[in-house]
Write a protein that holds these residues in place. Structure first.
Motif, PDB file in Angstrom:
ATOM      1  N   LYS A 181       0.838  -1.183   0.000  1.00 47.17           N
ATOM      2  CA  LYS A 181       0.000   0.000   0.000  1.00 47.17           C
ATOM      3  C   LYS A 181       0.875   1.235   0.000  1.00 47.17           C
ATOM      4  O   LYS A 181       1.878   1.301   0.705  1.00 47.17           O
ATOM      5  CB  LYS A 181      -0.908  -0.009   1.231  1.00 47.17           C
ATOM      6  N   MET A 182       0.510   2.243  -0.797  1.00 49.82           N
ATOM      7  CA  MET A 182       1.335   3.440  -0.917  1.00 49.82           C
ATOM      8  C   MET A 182       0.507   4.679  -0.647  1.00 49.82           C
ATOM      9  O   MET A 182      -0.624   4.799  -1.126  1.00 49.82           O
ATOM     10  CB  MET A 182       1.955   3.548  -2.316  1.00 49.82           C
ATOM     11  N   ALA A 183       1.075   5.605   0.137  1.00 55.25           N
ATOM     12  CA  ALA A 183       0.473   6.926   0.268  1.00 55.25           C
ATOM     13  C   ALA A 183       0.877   7.721  -0.967  1.00 55.25           C
ATOM     14  O   ALA A 183       1.985   7.580  -1.469  1.00 55.25           O
ATOM     15  CB  ALA A 183       0.972   7.614   1.534  1.00 55.25           C
ATOM     16  N   GLU A 184      -0.006   8.523  -1.479  1.00 51.61           N
ATOM     17  CA  GLU A 184       0.261   9.194  -2.752  1.00 51.61           C
ATOM     18  C   GLU A 184       0.257  10.711  -2.650  1.00 51.61           C
ATOM     19  O   GLU A 184       0.561  11.384  -3.635  1.00 51.61           O
ATOM     20  CB  GLU A 184      -0.773   8.755  -3.797  1.00 51.61           C
ATOM     21  N   ARG A 185      -0.053  11.259  -1.484  1.00 56.60           N
ATOM     22  CA  ARG A 185      -0.165  12.715  -1.396  1.00 56.60           C
ATOM     23  C   ARG A 185       1.002  13.291  -0.609  1.00 56.60           C
ATOM     24  O   ARG A 185       1.074  13.114   0.609  1.00 56.60           O
ATOM     25  CB  ARG A 185      -1.492  13.083  -0.715  1.00 56.60           C
ATOM     26  N   PRO A 186       1.939  13.965  -1.285  1.00 52.47           N
ATOM     27  CA  PRO A 186       3.038  14.583  -0.547  1.00 52.47           C
ATOM     28  C   PRO A 186       2.544  15.771   0.257  1.00 52.47           C
ATOM     29  O   PRO A 186       1.640  16.506  -0.169  1.00 52.47           O
ATOM     30  CB  PRO A 186       4.000  15.019  -1.654  1.00 52.47           C
ATOM     31  N   SER A 187       3.105  15.949   1.423  1.00 53.20           N
ATOM     32  CA  SER A 187       2.741  17.108   2.235  1.00 53.20           C
ATOM     33  C   SER A 187       3.254  18.381   1.580  1.00 53.20           C
ATOM     34  O   SER A 187       4.124  18.346   0.699  1.00 53.20           O
ATOM     35  CB  SER A 187       3.334  16.975   3.635  1.00 53.20           C
ATOM     36  N   LEU A 188       2.726  19.512   2.000  1.00 49.19           N
ATOM     37  CA  LEU A 188       3.196  20.800   1.493  1.00 49.19           C
ATOM     38  C   LEU A 188       4.687  20.958   1.773  1.00 49.19           C
ATOM     39  O   LEU A 188       5.447  21.447   0.917  1.00 49.19           O
ATOM     40  CB  LEU A 188       2.416  21.945   2.143  1.00 49.19           C
ATOM     41  N   ALA A 189       5.127  20.514   2.961  1.00 50.39           N
ATOM     42  CA  ALA A 189       6.544  20.609   3.307  1.00 50.39           C
ATOM     43  C   ALA A 189       7.388  19.797   2.331  1.00 50.39           C
ATOM     44  O   ALA A 189       8.461  20.246   1.906  1.00 50.39           O
ATOM     45  CB  ALA A 189       6.773  20.126   4.740  1.00 50.39           C
ATOM     46  N   ASN A 190       6.920  18.610   1.945  1.00 51.85           N
ATOM     47  CA  ASN A 190       7.672  17.786   1.000  1.00 51.85           C
ATOM     48  C   ASN A 190       7.775  18.447  -0.376  1.00 51.85           C
ATOM     49  O   ASN A 190       8.802  18.361  -1.040  1.00 51.85           O
ATOM     50  CB  ASN A 190       7.040  16.412   0.867  1.00 51.85           C
TER      51      ASN A 190
ATOM     52  N   GLY B  75       2.307   4.492   3.567  1.00 48.07           N
ATOM     53  CA  GLY B  75       1.130   3.670   3.313  1.00 48.07           C
ATOM     54  C   GLY B  75       0.985   2.538   4.302  1.00 48.07           C
ATOM     55  O   GLY B  75      -0.120   2.271   4.796  1.00 48.07           O
ATOM     56  N   LYS B  76       2.076   1.865   4.616  1.00 50.75           N
ATOM     57  CA  LYS B  76       2.033   0.756   5.573  1.00 50.75           C
ATOM     58  C   LYS B  76       1.607   1.225   6.956  1.00 50.75           C
ATOM     59  O   LYS B  76       1.010   0.478   7.723  1.00 50.75           O
ATOM     60  CB  LYS B  76       3.398   0.090   5.656  1.00 50.75           C
ATOM     61  N   ARG B  77       1.932   2.471   7.265  1.00 45.39           N
ATOM     62  CA  ARG B  77       1.588   3.011   8.579  1.00 45.39           C
ATOM     63  C   ARG B  77       0.202   3.660   8.596  1.00 45.39           C
ATOM     64  O   ARG B  77      -0.202   4.258   9.594  1.00 45.39           O
ATOM     65  CB  ARG B  77       2.658   4.010   9.023  1.00 45.39           C
ATOM     66  N   GLY B  78      -0.494   3.561   7.471  1.00 51.74           N
ATOM     67  CA  GLY B  78      -1.852   4.074   7.385  1.00 51.74           C
ATOM     68  C   GLY B  78      -1.934   5.588   7.388  1.00 51.74           C
ATOM     69  O   GLY B  78      -2.973   6.149   7.772  1.00 51.74           O
ATOM     70  N   GLU B  79      -0.901   6.248   6.928  1.00 48.71           N
ATOM     71  CA  GLU B  79      -0.891   7.710   6.932  1.00 48.71           C
ATOM     72  C   GLU B  79      -1.298   8.257   5.577  1.00 48.71           C
ATOM     73  O   GLU B  79      -0.987   7.682   4.527  1.00 48.71           O
ATOM     74  CB  GLU B  79       0.482   8.216   7.357  1.00 48.71           C
ATOM     75  N   ILE B  80      -1.990   9.365   5.601  1.00 47.61           N
ATOM     76  CA  ILE B  80      -2.536   9.949   4.378  1.00 47.61           C
ATOM     77  C   ILE B  80      -1.454  10.672   3.590  1.00 47.61           C
ATOM     78  O   ILE B  80      -1.349  10.519   2.372  1.00 47.61           O
ATOM     79  CB  ILE B  80      -3.679  10.926   4.718  1.00 47.61           C
ATOM     80  N   GLU B  81      -0.651  11.463   4.271  1.00 53.00           N
ATOM     81  CA  GLU B  81       0.364  12.275   3.615  1.00 53.00           C
ATOM     82  C   GLU B  81       1.763  11.680   3.765  1.00 53.00           C
ATOM     83  O   GLU B  81       2.069  11.007   4.743  1.00 53.00           O
ATOM     84  CB  GLU B  81       0.376  13.696   4.190  1.00 53.00           C
ATOM     85  N   ILE B  82       2.594  11.956   2.756  1.00 52.42           N
ATOM     86  CA  ILE B  82       4.013  11.603   2.815  1.00 52.42           C
ATOM     87  C   ILE B  82       4.742  12.815   3.378  1.00 52.42           C
ATOM     88  O   ILE B  82       4.829  13.852   2.726  1.00 52.42           O
ATOM     89  CB  ILE B  82       4.549  11.254   1.418  1.00 52.42           C
ATOM     90  N   GLY B  83       5.227  12.675   4.601  1.00 53.85           N
ATOM     91  CA  GLY B  83       5.861  13.795   5.273  1.00 53.85           C
ATOM     92  C   GLY B  83       7.376  13.785   5.136  1.00 53.85           C
ATOM     93  O   GLY B  83       7.971  12.847   4.614  1.00 53.85           O
TER      94      GLY B  83
END
Length: 223
Positions: free
Chosen positions: A3-12, A148-156
């Motif tokens: 599973k992959m998170a696909e939304r980078p944070s604004l900081a990223n 994604g594995k950690r169930g987080e929405i954003e990539i920080g």
């Protein structure tokens, strides 16, 4: 499939722009994990930068060390865009004019087709219209799958730092396909050589494995 998170944070997103600025500052013809790390430090207001500074890394000193490490690895080919710039050709402006006439998708597809041209038709070199070769894809993939594995929405930034540290454990070029290895050879980068971030961490006495583990332990999940 992981599973992959696909939304980078604004900081990223800001870190990526700063990494590109660091690449330009150091006059490197590629975008690598070392530039991402400098981008985190340059951004400053993020937990990844805090973890780096806690271990003694400061932007100016890290920038100097990265410049020395990359220079010590051997001569690097000059950026094609820089070569054209010496003749008064602004590649960025050229691409903007082409996109205004034909559209950005058409320009991107034309550059992609030239880059993929088979050997019997005279395989082309990397086109400056495509921008610099990206050697950060593995770190970004690790960051996406970790979030994604950690169930987080954003990539920080912490995920990105973890990806950089994980990628740095292995020799430079690990995970690249034939095209990526060709790009590295064209640039003068030695596939299988020590990763610049690994060498940087060694200069500061930082254990990559322990640091990577600490990044995830100190990460507070956001949902």
């Amino acid at each position: 499939m992981a599973k992959m998170a696909e939304r980078p944070s604004l900081a990223n997103q800001q870190i990526l722009r700063l990494a590109e600025a660091e690449r330009h500052r150091l006059d490197h013809p590629y975008l690598g994990d070392e530039h991402l790390l400098l981008g985190m430090l340059s951004h400053g207001a993020n937990p990844a930068a805090a973890m780096l500074t806690e271990r003694g890394l400061e932007l100016d000193a890290a920038r100097t060390e990265i410049a020395r490490i990359v220079a010590a690895s051997g001569p690097i080919a000059q950026d094609a865009a820089a070569v054209l710039g010496g003749f008064g050709v602004d590649v960025v402006q050229m691409r903007r004019r082409l996109e205004s006439t034909f559209g950005s998708l058409a320009v991107h597809e034309a550059a992609r087709q030239v880059r993929r041209r088979p050997w019997w038709r005279g395989r082309a070199q990397h086109s400056p219209l495509c921008g610099p070769p990206y050697l950060i894809k593995r770190a970004q993939h690790i960051a996406c799958t970790t979030a994604g594995k950690r169930g987080e929405i954003e990539i920080g930034p912490e995920h990105l730092l973890y990806g950089v540290l994980r990628a740095a454990r292995d020799p430079l070029g690990t995970g690249l396909g034939r095209r990526g290895r060709r790009e590295m050879a064209r640039l003068g980068l030695r596939v299988g050589g020590p990763h610049p971030v690994r060498l940087l961490m060694a200069e500061y006495g930082i254990d990559l494995e322990m640091f990577a583990d600490d990044v995830l332990v100190n990460r507070t999940p956001r949902t």
